[in-house]
Design a protein around this motif. Structure first.
Motif, PDB file in Angstrom:
ATOM      1  N   VAL A   1       0.860  -1.175   0.000  1.00  0.00           N
ATOM      2  CA  VAL A   1       0.000   0.000   0.000  1.00  0.00           C
ATOM      3  C   VAL A   1       0.891   1.218   0.000  1.00  0.00           C
ATOM      4  CG1 VAL A   1      -1.729   1.300   1.312  1.00  0.00           C
ATOM      5  CG2 VAL A   1      -1.831  -1.195   1.278  1.00  0.00           C
ATOM      6  N   LYS A   2       0.580   2.175  -0.840  1.00  0.00           N
ATOM      7  CA  LYS A   2       1.317   3.441  -0.872  1.00  0.00           C
ATOM      8  C   LYS A   2       0.541   4.467  -0.056  1.00  0.00           C
ATOM      9  CE  LYS A   2       3.104   6.975  -3.965  1.00  0.00           C
ATOM     10  NZ  LYS A   2       3.113   7.470  -5.348  1.00  0.00           N
ATOM     11  N   VAL A   3       1.230   5.136   0.853  1.00  0.00           N
ATOM     12  CA  VAL A   3       0.634   6.185   1.664  1.00  0.00           C
ATOM     13  C   VAL A   3       1.317   7.501   1.311  1.00  0.00           C
ATOM     14  CG1 VAL A   3       0.183   7.033   3.998  1.00  0.00           C
ATOM     15  CG2 VAL A   3       0.221   4.572   3.549  1.00  0.00           C
ATOM     16  N   THR A   4       0.523   8.511   0.969  1.00  0.00           N
ATOM     17  CA  THR A   4       1.049   9.826   0.618  1.00  0.00           C
ATOM     18  C   THR A   4       0.398  10.869   1.501  1.00  0.00           C
ATOM     19  OG1 THR A   4       1.275   9.103  -1.680  1.00  0.00           O
ATOM     20  CG2 THR A   4       1.356  11.481  -1.269  1.00  0.00           C
TER      21      THR A   4
ATOM     22  N   THR B   1      -3.740  14.336   7.215  1.00  0.00           N
ATOM     23  CA  THR B   1      -4.484  13.699   6.133  1.00  0.00           C
ATOM     24  C   THR B   1      -3.530  13.041   5.153  1.00  0.00           C
ATOM     25  OG1 THR B   1      -4.471  15.716   4.807  1.00  0.00           O
ATOM     26  CG2 THR B   1      -6.379  15.379   6.261  1.00  0.00           C
ATOM     27  N   GLY B   2      -4.073  12.112   4.390  1.00  0.00           N
ATOM     28  CA  GLY B   2      -3.268  11.441   3.382  1.00  0.00           C
ATOM     29  C   GLY B   2      -4.138  10.638   2.436  1.00  0.00           C
ATOM     30  N   ASP B   3      -3.492  10.003   1.490  1.00  0.00           N
ATOM     31  CA  ASP B   3      -4.166   9.122   0.537  1.00  0.00           C
ATOM     32  C   ASP B   3      -3.506   7.759   0.562  1.00  0.00           C
ATOM     33  OD1 ASP B   3      -6.058  10.916  -0.526  1.00  0.00           O
ATOM     34  OD2 ASP B   3      -4.556  11.774  -1.870  1.00  0.00           O
ATOM     35  N   LEU B   4      -4.323   6.721   0.501  1.00  0.00           N
ATOM     36  CA  LEU B   4      -3.852   5.360   0.337  1.00  0.00           C
ATOM     37  C   LEU B   4      -4.070   4.995  -1.118  1.00  0.00           C
ATOM     38  CD1 LEU B   4      -5.559   3.546   3.364  1.00  0.00           C
ATOM     39  CD2 LEU B   4      -3.276   4.563   3.272  1.00  0.00           C
ATOM     40  N   SER B   5      -3.096   4.308  -1.699  1.00  0.00           N
ATOM     41  CA  SER B   5      -3.274   3.851  -3.076  1.00  0.00           C
ATOM     42  C   SER B   5      -2.543   2.533  -3.282  1.00  0.00           C
ATOM     43  CB  SER B   5      -2.776   4.901  -4.075  1.00  0.00           C
ATOM     44  OG  SER B   5      -1.385   5.117  -3.923  1.00  0.00           O
ATOM     45  N   VAL B   6      -3.047   1.778  -4.230  1.00  0.00           N
ATOM     46  CA  VAL B   6      -2.439   0.519  -4.640  1.00  0.00           C
ATOM     47  C   VAL B   6      -2.550   0.471  -6.157  1.00  0.00           C
ATOM     48  CG1 VAL B   6      -2.377  -1.975  -4.296  1.00  0.00           C
ATOM     49  CG2 VAL B   6      -3.278  -0.517  -2.488  1.00  0.00           C
ATOM     50  N   PRO B   7      -1.742   1.290  -6.847  1.00  0.00           N
ATOM     51  CA  PRO B   7      -1.895   1.427  -8.299  1.00  0.00           C
ATOM     52  C   PRO B   7      -1.791   0.104  -9.061  1.00  0.00           C
ATOM     53  CG  PRO B   7      -0.303   3.010  -7.433  1.00  0.00           C
ATOM     54  CD  PRO B   7      -0.673   2.101  -6.315  1.00  0.00           C
TER      55      PRO B   7
ATOM     56  N   ASP C   1      -2.740  -2.814  -8.271  1.00  0.00           N
ATOM     57  CA  ASP C   1      -3.931  -3.649  -8.125  1.00  0.00           C
ATOM     58  C   ASP C   1      -5.187  -2.979  -8.675  1.00  0.00           C
ATOM     59  OD1 ASP C   1      -2.407  -5.618  -6.953  1.00  0.00           O
ATOM     60  OD2 ASP C   1      -3.080  -5.231  -4.908  1.00  0.00           O
ATOM     61  N   GLY C   2      -5.069  -1.731  -9.137  1.00  0.00           N
ATOM     62  CA  GLY C   2      -6.205  -1.035  -9.708  1.00  0.00           C
ATOM     63  C   GLY C   2      -7.256  -0.619  -8.697  1.00  0.00           C
ATOM     64  N   LEU C   3      -6.879  -0.525  -7.429  1.00  0.00           N
ATOM     65  CA  LEU C   3      -7.841  -0.119  -6.403  1.00  0.00           C
ATOM     66  C   LEU C   3      -8.020   1.396  -6.424  1.00  0.00           C
ATOM     67  CD1 LEU C   3      -6.555  -2.328  -3.448  1.00  0.00           C
ATOM     68  CD2 LEU C   3      -8.542  -2.726  -4.904  1.00  0.00           C
TER      69      LEU C   3
END
Length: 153
Positions: A9-12, A18-24, A26-28
């Motif tokens: 999981v990528k956390v920015t 605050t932040g954003d979680l992403s899993v590019p 896996d297309g989530l």
């Protein structure tokens, strides 16, 4: 059988709390996260605390549904009103002390109530996320028949 798998999981960070979680890969879809309001974060944003409880509740649901499907048990609906209790420990650090799961399963066949209960109990025992945390996890589940009151707790 899968012997191991890595979940990335990528956390920015997008702000002080605050932040954003992403899993590019896996297309989530991206998911905004923040400190909860009780710790000065904004309202209306998923917090790690909510995600912690949600991961346990959703693991129970997906585990139950997988076992029910493999067992040929027809599920009309499944809901859970889970809650987690955060405490300030003696060491002055916060932790989630306990999680209560309240799954409500609705089935159509009265002859399958015991089977549904056994599957729900098994799902509780084998849930990957529950087995991976040290918070006390309690389940207060019930099986209902379509259009009837609670049948089994």
């Amino acid at each position: 059988m899968i012997r191991e798998h890595d979940y990335r999981v990528k956390v920015t960070s997008t702000g002080a709390k605050t932040g954003d979680l992403s899993v590019p890969e896996d297309g989530l879809p991206d998911l905004g996260v923040a400190s909860p309001p009780e710790f000065g974060g904004p309202a209306g944003v998923w917090s790690p605390e909510h995600l912690f409880v949600a991961s346990i509740a959703s693991c129970l649901m997906t585990t139950f549904r997988a076992i029910a499907d493999a067992s040929g048990l027809e599920i009309l609906s499944y809901t859970d009103a889970a809650s987690g209790r955060m405490i300030l420990d003696d060491d002055h650090l916060y932790r989630i002390e306990s999680v209560i799961l309240r799954p409500r399963v609705v089935i159509a066949d009265e002859d399958k109530v015991d089977k549904a209960r056994r599957i729900l109990d098994k799902a509780e025992r084998v849930c990957l996320i529950s087995r991976s945390v040290n918070a006390h996890i309690e389940m207060e589940g019930s099986i209902k028949l379509r259009g009837e009151n609670q049948v089994s707790s």
